[in-house]
Scaffold this active site. Structure first.
Site, PDB file in Angstrom:
ATOM      1  N   HIS A  67       0.813  -1.214   0.000  1.00 50.77           N
ATOM      2  CA  HIS A  67       0.000   0.000   0.000  1.00 50.77           C
ATOM      3  C   HIS A  67       0.852   1.274   0.000  1.00 50.77           C
ATOM      4  O   HIS A  67       1.938   1.307   0.579  1.00 50.77           O
ATOM      5  CB  HIS A  67      -0.877   0.046   1.261  1.00 50.77           C
ATOM      6  CG  HIS A  67      -1.827  -1.116   1.381  1.00 50.77           C
ATOM      7  ND1 HIS A  67      -2.389  -1.489   2.571  1.00 50.77           N
ATOM      8  CD2 HIS A  67      -2.308  -1.978   0.455  1.00 50.77           C
ATOM      9  CE1 HIS A  67      -3.184  -2.528   2.380  1.00 50.77           C
ATOM     10  NE2 HIS A  67      -3.141  -2.849   1.103  1.00 50.77           N
ATOM     11  N   LYS A  77       5.660   6.791   7.043  1.00 54.52           N
ATOM     12  CA  LYS A  77       5.084   5.851   8.018  1.00 54.52           C
ATOM     13  C   LYS A  77       6.194   5.381   8.937  1.00 54.52           C
ATOM     14  O   LYS A  77       7.318   5.161   8.490  1.00 54.52           O
ATOM     15  CB  LYS A  77       4.535   4.597   7.327  1.00 54.52           C
ATOM     16  CG  LYS A  77       3.321   4.788   6.503  1.00 54.52           C
ATOM     17  CD  LYS A  77       2.896   3.469   5.846  1.00 54.52           C
ATOM     18  CE  LYS A  77       1.860   3.764   4.783  1.00 54.52           C
ATOM     19  NZ  LYS A  77       1.502   2.582   3.992  1.00 54.52           N
ATOM     20  N   TYR A 137       1.137   1.969  13.632  1.00 51.66           N
ATOM     21  CA  TYR A 137       1.639   2.837  12.562  1.00 51.66           C
ATOM     22  C   TYR A 137       1.478   4.295  12.967  1.00 51.66           C
ATOM     23  O   TYR A 137       0.387   4.713  13.357  1.00 51.66           O
ATOM     24  CB  TYR A 137       0.795   2.717  11.293  1.00 51.66           C
ATOM     25  CG  TYR A 137       0.690   1.389  10.632  1.00 51.66           C
ATOM     26  CD1 TYR A 137      -0.192   0.421  11.091  1.00 51.66           C
ATOM     27  CD2 TYR A 137       1.432   1.114   9.499  1.00 51.66           C
ATOM     28  CE1 TYR A 137      -0.316  -0.788  10.450  1.00 51.66           C
ATOM     29  CE2 TYR A 137       1.305  -0.099   8.841  1.00 51.66           C
ATOM     30  CZ  TYR A 137       0.432  -1.044   9.325  1.00 51.66           C
ATOM     31  OH  TYR A 137       0.292  -2.243   8.680  1.00 51.66           O
ATOM     32  N   ASP A 173      -6.240  -6.696  -1.728  1.00 54.96           N
ATOM     33  CA  ASP A 173      -4.804  -6.871  -1.940  1.00 54.96           C
ATOM     34  C   ASP A 173      -4.516  -7.945  -3.000  1.00 54.96           C
ATOM     35  O   ASP A 173      -3.584  -7.808  -3.791  1.00 54.96           O
ATOM     36  CB  ASP A 173      -4.112  -7.231  -0.617  1.00 54.96           C
ATOM     37  CG  ASP A 173      -4.027  -6.019   0.315  1.00 54.96           C
ATOM     38  OD1 ASP A 173      -4.312  -4.894  -0.128  1.00 54.96           O
ATOM     39  OD2 ASP A 173      -3.680  -6.216   1.501  1.00 54.96           O
TER      40      ASP A 173
HETATM   41  C1  LIG Z   1      -5.590   2.369   6.583  1.00 54.80           C
HETATM   42  C2  LIG Z   1      -7.039   2.696   7.009  1.00 54.80           C
HETATM   43  C3  LIG Z   1      -8.086   1.861   6.678  1.00 54.80           C
HETATM   44  N1  LIG Z   1      -9.331   2.176   7.052  1.00 54.80           N
HETATM   45  C4  LIG Z   1     -10.434   1.236   6.764  1.00 54.80           C
HETATM   46  C5  LIG Z   1     -10.551   0.779   5.320  1.00 54.80           C
HETATM   47  C6  LIG Z   1     -11.082  -0.636   5.466  1.00 54.80           C
HETATM   48  O1  LIG Z   1     -12.492  -0.595   5.620  1.00 54.80           O
HETATM   49  C7  LIG Z   1     -10.504  -1.128   6.782  1.00 54.80           C
HETATM   50  C8  LIG Z   1      -9.276  -2.033   6.605  1.00 54.80           C
HETATM   51  O2  LIG Z   1      -8.383  -1.332   5.759  1.00 54.80           O
HETATM   52  P1  LIG Z   1      -7.223  -2.092   4.989  1.00 54.80           P
HETATM   53  O3  LIG Z   1      -7.711  -3.390   4.494  1.00 54.80           O
HETATM   54  O4  LIG Z   1      -6.655  -1.137   3.978  1.00 54.80           O
HETATM   55  O5  LIG Z   1      -6.183  -2.342   6.170  1.00 54.80           O
HETATM   56  P2  LIG Z   1      -4.651  -2.743   6.040  1.00 54.80           P
HETATM   57  O6  LIG Z   1      -4.496  -3.729   4.935  1.00 54.80           O
HETATM   58  O7  LIG Z   1      -4.154  -3.133   7.360  1.00 54.80           O
HETATM   59  O8  LIG Z   1      -3.997  -1.359   5.595  1.00 54.80           O
HETATM   60  C9  LIG Z   1      -2.694  -1.066   6.028  1.00 54.80           C
HETATM   61  O9  LIG Z   1      -1.800  -1.916   5.320  1.00 54.80           O
HETATM   62  C10 LIG Z   1      -0.422  -1.692   5.600  1.00 54.80           C
HETATM   63  C11 LIG Z   1       0.390  -2.624   4.704  1.00 54.80           C
HETATM   64  C12 LIG Z   1      -0.032  -0.266   5.525  1.00 54.80           C
HETATM   65  O10 LIG Z   1       1.049   0.110   5.091  1.00 54.80           O
HETATM   66  C13 LIG Z   1      -0.996   0.693   6.152  1.00 54.80           C
HETATM   67  O11 LIG Z   1      -0.667   2.033   5.824  1.00 54.80           O
HETATM   68  C14 LIG Z   1      -2.410   0.402   5.739  1.00 54.80           C
HETATM   69  O12 LIG Z   1      -2.576   0.670   4.351  1.00 54.80           O
HETATM   70  O13 LIG Z   1     -10.171   0.044   7.524  1.00 54.80           O
HETATM   71  C15 LIG Z   1      -9.628   3.314   7.778  1.00 54.80           C
HETATM   72  O14 LIG Z   1     -10.807   3.614   8.103  1.00 54.80           O
HETATM   73  N2  LIG Z   1      -8.608   4.145   8.135  1.00 54.80           N
HETATM   74  C16 LIG Z   1      -7.327   3.877   7.772  1.00 54.80           C
HETATM   75  O15 LIG Z   1      -6.396   4.655   8.119  1.00 54.80           O
END
Ligand SMILES: Cc1cn([C@H]2C[C@H](O)[C@@H](COP(=O)(O)OP(=O)(O)O[C@H]3O[C@@H](C)C(=O)[C@@H](O)[C@H]3O)O2)c(=O)[nH]c1=O
Length: 188
Positions: A67, A77, A137, A173
């Site tokens: 991401h 980050k 993070y 992903d």
């Molecule tokens: C990242 C994020 C997601 N969300 C929401 C979107 C979705 O409904 C749920 C889960 O999001 P994700 O599946 O994207 O979660 P995740 O895969 O854990 O996303 C994270 O991955 C790693 C590798 C990173 O580097 C982070 O910056 C972030 O992108 O949470 C937020 O509300 N706020 C946030 O800051």
């Protein structure tokens, strides 16, 4: 001069830093700083923290990533592991970088007290090496769903050497497209 609580190390990718947090232990346990504006400036972490996220990943072998956020939501980050152990990966997407599309992996765990500072212009992801991994993070930009970018963790052009077979990955992903030959990077 205050005693240092962080040791900042270079990695093969300029700007990407491995940061080892000093633990001050006693009979009760330990204290370690997760953030210190004064000291982490040495790692390049100079922008204010805009958001702090906490994740739990249950199964060993899970992958989250890869991401990043496009400008104007590009972000630095600072990734730390509070429980378990992960293979943490950053990929250089900086247009014109001599290490464009190179990746670097580090073992981060609750035991080794090691964090990764990932500047703008990198994508990030990880694979869990234990069950029940908790990550913390620090982000210098707020989450912006419309600005999210993703790379496929199995893209052969990246050839990331994930240590384990993949057990869990989100539909999003899994669906990230493979890089196309015309991808020349993102501004950092
Ligand atoms: C990242 C994020 C997601 N969300 C929401 C979107 C979705 O409904 C749920 C889960 O999001 P994700 O599946 O994207 O979660 P995740 O895969 O854990 O996303 C994270 O991955 C790693 C590798 C990173 O580097 C982070 O910056 C972030 O992108 O949470 C937020 O509300 N706020 C946030 O800051």
């Amino acid at each position: 001069m205050a005693e240092a609580r962080f040791a900042v190390h270079d990695t093969p990718l300029a700007g990407l830093k491995r940061v080892v947090r000093t633990r001050i232990g006693d009979t009760r346990g330990f204290l370690s700083r997760l953030y210190c504006a004064g000291e982490l400036a040495a790692a390049g972490f100079t922008a204010p923290v805009a958001q702090i996220n906490h994740t739990l990943t249950r199964a060993t072998g899970s992958i989250r990533g890869l991401h990043f956020q496009h400008p104007p939501y590009a972000e630095d980050k600072f990734v730390s592991v509070l429980a378990g152990a992960v293979f943490d990966v950053a990929i250089d997407l900086r247009a014109g970088s001599p290490t464009f599309l190179h990746w670097h992996g580090e073992h981060l765990s609750a035991d080794n007290a090691t964090s990764l500072f990932i500047p703008k212009g990198f994508a990030h992801g990880f694979q869990t090496l234990t069950a029940d991994c908790e990550l913390l993070y620090l982000h210098t930009a707020p989450y912006a769903a419309g600005a999210e970018g993703g790379l496929n963790p199995l893209d052969p052009r990246l050839a990331i050497a994930w240590p384990l077979a993949i057990t869990e990955i989100s539909a999003r992903d899994r669906g990230h497209p493979l890089l196309t030959p015309d991808f020349t990077g993102i501004p950092s």
